[in-house]
Design a protein around this motif. Structure first.
Motif, PDB file in Angstrom:
ATOM      1  N   ILE A  11     -19.533   0.103   8.114  1.00  0.00           N
ATOM      2  CA  ILE A  11     -18.040  -0.190   8.562  1.00  0.00           C
ATOM      3  C   ILE A  11     -17.358   0.177   7.429  1.00  0.00           C
ATOM      4  O   ILE A  11     -17.204  -0.437   6.363  1.00  0.00           O
ATOM      5  N   ILE A  12     -16.336   1.346   7.628  1.00  0.00           N
ATOM      6  CA  ILE A  12     -15.378   1.655   6.423  1.00  0.00           C
ATOM      7  C   ILE A  12     -14.224   0.527   6.393  1.00  0.00           C
ATOM      8  O   ILE A  12     -13.723   0.326   7.300  1.00  0.00           O
ATOM      9  N   ALA A  13     -14.170  -0.232   5.020  1.00  0.00           N
ATOM     10  CA  ALA A  13     -13.227  -1.099   4.965  1.00  0.00           C
ATOM     11  C   ALA A  13     -13.150  -1.455   3.625  1.00  0.00           C
ATOM     12  O   ALA A  13     -13.359  -2.040   2.742  1.00  0.00           O
ATOM     13  N   GLN A  14     -12.129  -0.405   3.369  1.00  0.00           N
ATOM     14  CA  GLN A  14     -11.412  -0.454   1.781  1.00  0.00           C
ATOM     15  C   GLN A  14      -9.893  -1.156   1.681  1.00  0.00           C
ATOM     16  O   GLN A  14      -9.573  -1.345   0.701  1.00  0.00           O
ATOM     17  N   SER A  15      -9.390  -0.989   2.653  1.00  0.00           N
ATOM     18  CA  SER A  15      -8.280  -2.017   3.147  1.00  0.00           C
ATOM     19  C   SER A  15      -8.375  -3.335   2.998  1.00  0.00           C
ATOM     20  O   SER A  15      -9.268  -3.812   3.432  1.00  0.00           O
ATOM     21  N   PRO A  16      -7.417  -3.933   2.365  1.00  0.00           N
ATOM     22  CA  PRO A  16      -7.490  -5.629   2.227  1.00  0.00           C
ATOM     23  C   PRO A  16      -7.829  -6.116   3.729  1.00  0.00           C
ATOM     24  O   PRO A  16      -8.434  -7.029   3.740  1.00  0.00           O
ATOM     25  N   LYS A  17      -6.980  -5.427   4.582  1.00  0.00           N
ATOM     26  CA  LYS A  17      -7.115  -6.177   6.270  1.00  0.00           C
ATOM     27  C   LYS A  17      -8.438  -5.970   6.643  1.00  0.00           C
ATOM     28  O   LYS A  17      -8.993  -7.144   7.147  1.00  0.00           O
ATOM     29  N   PRO A 175      -7.335  -4.770  12.893  1.00  0.00           N
ATOM     30  CA  PRO A 175      -6.098  -4.309  12.465  1.00  0.00           C
ATOM     31  C   PRO A 175      -6.030  -2.816  12.946  1.00  0.00           C
ATOM     32  O   PRO A 175      -6.832  -2.185  12.999  1.00  0.00           O
ATOM     33  N   PRO A 176      -4.721  -2.606  13.424  1.00  0.00           N
ATOM     34  CA  PRO A 176      -4.571  -1.088  13.853  1.00  0.00           C
ATOM     35  C   PRO A 176      -4.797  -0.336  12.754  1.00  0.00           C
ATOM     36  O   PRO A 176      -4.637  -0.506  11.384  1.00  0.00           O
ATOM     37  N   LEU A 177      -5.133   1.023  12.957  1.00  0.00           N
ATOM     38  CA  LEU A 177      -5.461   2.134  12.038  1.00  0.00           C
ATOM     39  C   LEU A 177      -4.013   2.376  11.017  1.00  0.00           C
ATOM     40  O   LEU A 177      -4.073   2.557   9.957  1.00  0.00           O
ATOM     41  N   ARG A 178      -2.911   2.297  11.672  1.00  0.00           N
ATOM     42  CA  ARG A 178      -1.814   2.528  10.779  1.00  0.00           C
ATOM     43  C   ARG A 178      -1.599   1.424   9.666  1.00  0.00           C
ATOM     44  O   ARG A 178      -0.927   1.769   8.732  1.00  0.00           O
ATOM     45  N   GLU A 179      -2.436   0.197   9.852  1.00  0.00           N
ATOM     46  CA  GLU A 179      -2.126  -0.702   8.853  1.00  0.00           C
ATOM     47  C   GLU A 179      -3.471  -0.606   8.001  1.00  0.00           C
ATOM     48  O   GLU A 179      -3.727  -1.543   7.071  1.00  0.00           O
ATOM     49  N   ARG A 180      -3.969   0.498   7.987  1.00  0.00           N
ATOM     50  CA  ARG A 180      -5.222   0.618   6.973  1.00  0.00           C
ATOM     51  C   ARG A 180      -5.453   1.815   6.543  1.00  0.00           C
ATOM     52  O   ARG A 180      -6.162   2.683   6.156  1.00  0.00           O
ATOM     53  N   LYS A 181      -4.169   2.027   5.463  1.00  0.00           N
ATOM     54  CA  LYS A 181      -3.777   3.376   4.977  1.00  0.00           C
ATOM     55  C   LYS A 181      -4.997   3.563   3.914  1.00  0.00           C
ATOM     56  O   LYS A 181      -5.002   4.822   3.556  1.00  0.00           O
ATOM     57  N   GLU A 182      -5.286   2.710   3.294  1.00  0.00           N
ATOM     58  CA  GLU A 182      -6.339   2.799   2.341  1.00  0.00           C
ATOM     59  C   GLU A 182      -7.730   3.261   2.787  1.00  0.00           C
ATOM     60  O   GLU A 182      -8.805   3.939   1.998  1.00  0.00           O
ATOM     61  N   PRO A 186     -11.655   7.560   3.087  1.00  0.00           N
ATOM     62  CA  PRO A 186     -13.233   7.710   3.584  1.00  0.00           C
ATOM     63  C   PRO A 186     -13.328   7.730   4.936  1.00  0.00           C
ATOM     64  O   PRO A 186     -14.474   8.661   5.418  1.00  0.00           O
ATOM     65  N   LEU A 187     -12.548   7.524   5.912  1.00  0.00           N
ATOM     66  CA  LEU A 187     -12.598   7.622   7.320  1.00  0.00           C
ATOM     67  C   LEU A 187     -12.575   9.184   7.720  1.00  0.00           C
ATOM     68  O   LEU A 187     -13.578   9.565   8.416  1.00  0.00           O
ATOM     69  N   VAL A 188     -11.646   9.900   7.220  1.00  0.00           N
ATOM     70  CA  VAL A 188     -11.531  11.404   7.264  1.00  0.00           C
ATOM     71  C   VAL A 188     -12.710  12.072   6.781  1.00  0.00           C
ATOM     72  O   VAL A 188     -13.253  12.879   7.442  1.00  0.00           O
ATOM     73  N   HIS A 212      -2.070  12.740   3.665  1.00  0.00           N
ATOM     74  CA  HIS A 212      -0.534  11.855   3.705  1.00  0.00           C
ATOM     75  C   HIS A 212      -0.007  11.897   5.157  1.00  0.00           C
ATOM     76  O   HIS A 212       0.383  11.087   5.262  1.00  0.00           O
ATOM     77  N   HIS A 213      -0.144  13.115   5.460  1.00  0.00           N
ATOM     78  CA  HIS A 213       0.419  13.385   6.982  1.00  0.00           C
ATOM     79  C   HIS A 213      -0.204  12.394   7.787  1.00  0.00           C
ATOM     80  O   HIS A 213       0.359  11.861   8.739  1.00  0.00           O
ATOM     81  N   LEU A 214      -1.618  12.357   7.812  1.00  0.00           N
ATOM     82  CA  LEU A 214      -2.271  11.500   8.646  1.00  0.00           C
ATOM     83  C   LEU A 214      -1.941   9.968   8.617  1.00  0.00           C
ATOM     84  O   LEU A 214      -1.790   9.143   9.374  1.00  0.00           O
ATOM     85  N   GLN A 215      -1.940   9.498   7.458  1.00  0.00           N
ATOM     86  CA  GLN A 215      -1.547   7.933   7.072  1.00  0.00           C
ATOM     87  C   GLN A 215      -0.194   7.839   7.312  1.00  0.00           C
ATOM     88  O   GLN A 215       0.134   6.561   7.467  1.00  0.00           O
TER      89      GLN A 215
END
Length: 314
Positions: A11-17, A175-182, A186-188, A212-215
């Motif tokens: 599971i891709i999890a680089q964002s703190p949340k 968390p929703p994707l918009r709160e996982r910018k980090e 890797p997701l893309v 950046h546009h996706l984020q």
């Protein structure tokens, strides 16, 4: 995101949340008590449920996923607990999964009567087949999911309060994707590799501007919507992914793309639109009392809605 046969490590999890949620879920996975996984559509609740099963001592037993939305009300009890009739009998999915895990997806879609029967099973692990008096005991870990916070559904009378308290002991909210910018980079990369393999093409390249546009898009459909959007872009690509090929609505905070609505219910689409409207009006009426007065609802109702959608002053 991860494929169906992977575990927490995939599971891709680089964002703190996401890191926090994964670590918390790993601890919950080893327990027997019911687990509640909440989160918007497309956030990966079923993936986390499967990962919990694989991470637990039940991994060598069955994992049964049940979509409560698809259970006919008149057959739900028979499907859940089995039945015995003259000349025929059948076991339910709890009995079938004995020793393993049962995922009840969209648990709030069970009728209040079935919620009461589920609560009894969660409390003592026994049930009766329809048409039988004999009690049957099984050892099953139950994982429930909900796209709408269950406490809100309790207030609306759609979920029994006692069932909510039973399920809310071990609970996580994805968390929703918009709160996982980090996690976007890797997701893309992961999705594009998957899609390119499926399409039989060389993985297209893309720029930092593309990421950046996706984020900065809202992603109402979360991971599912991101995958669909990238799939479309890859099919149109001549080797380089362009922002223009994403075909995202210009005002992404309000409008839903077709990709985001593919697996969304009417309630989910209404909730998304309601959240978007509240964000716009809250910017113009930056106090809960002014906002409540403008929209013609009570101050308490507005405060609850802002909290539900995690809308704060900028």
């Amino acid at each position: 995101m991860t494929n169906q046969n992977s575990d927490f490590d995939s599971i891709i999890a680089q964002s703190p949340k996401m890191k926090k949620v994964v670590e918390q879920t790993k601890k919950f996975a080893m327990l027997d008590a019911p687990l509640l996984i909440q989160g918007e559509t497309g956030t990966g609740k079923d993936i986390f449920a499967k990962a919990c099963h694989q991470f637990s001592f039940r991994r060598d037993h069955k994992f049964v996923a049940v979509n409560c939305s698809g259970l006919p009300e008149d057959e739900a009890e028979s499907e859940m607990f089995g039945y015995h009739r003259v000349g025929s009998e059948s076991i339910g999915f709890f009995e079938y999964a004995n020793g393993g895990t049962v995922l009840l997806d969209n648990v709030s879609d069970l009728s209040l009567e079935m919620q009461a029967k589920l609560l009894r099973f969660l409390n003592d692990g026994v049930f009766r087949r329809v048409g039988e008096d004999q009690e049957i005991q099984v050892d099953v870990r139950v994982i429930c999911t909900s796209q709408t916070p269950l406490n809100q559904l309790v207030e609306e009378g759609k979920v029994r309060e006692d069932l909510y308290h039973r399920l809310n002991v071990l609970s996580i909210t994805l968390p929703p994707l918009r709160e996982r910018k980090e996690d976007f980079i890797p997701l893309v990369a992961y999705f594009i590799a998957q899609i390119s393999l499926q399409l039989g093409i060389v993985p297209p390249v893309y720029t930092d501007k593309f990421i950046h546009h996706l984020q900065h898009y809202y992603w109402a459909g979360n991971l599912r919507e991101l995958y669909n959007v990238l799939y479309r872009a890859c099919t149109l690509s001549n080797g380089t992914l362009q922002v223009e090929e994403l075909d995202l609505p210009q005002d992404e905070s309000t409008f839903l793309s077709l990709g985001s609505t593919e697996n969304m219910s009417l309630d989910e689409m209404v909730s998304h639109f309601e959240a978007a409207l509240l964000r716009e009006f809250y910017a113009e009426y930056p106090s809960t009392r002014k906002l409540a007065q403008r929209l013609g609802v009570s101050h308490t109702a507005i405060a609850n809605k802002l909290r539900q959608y995690e809308i704060n002053k900028e």
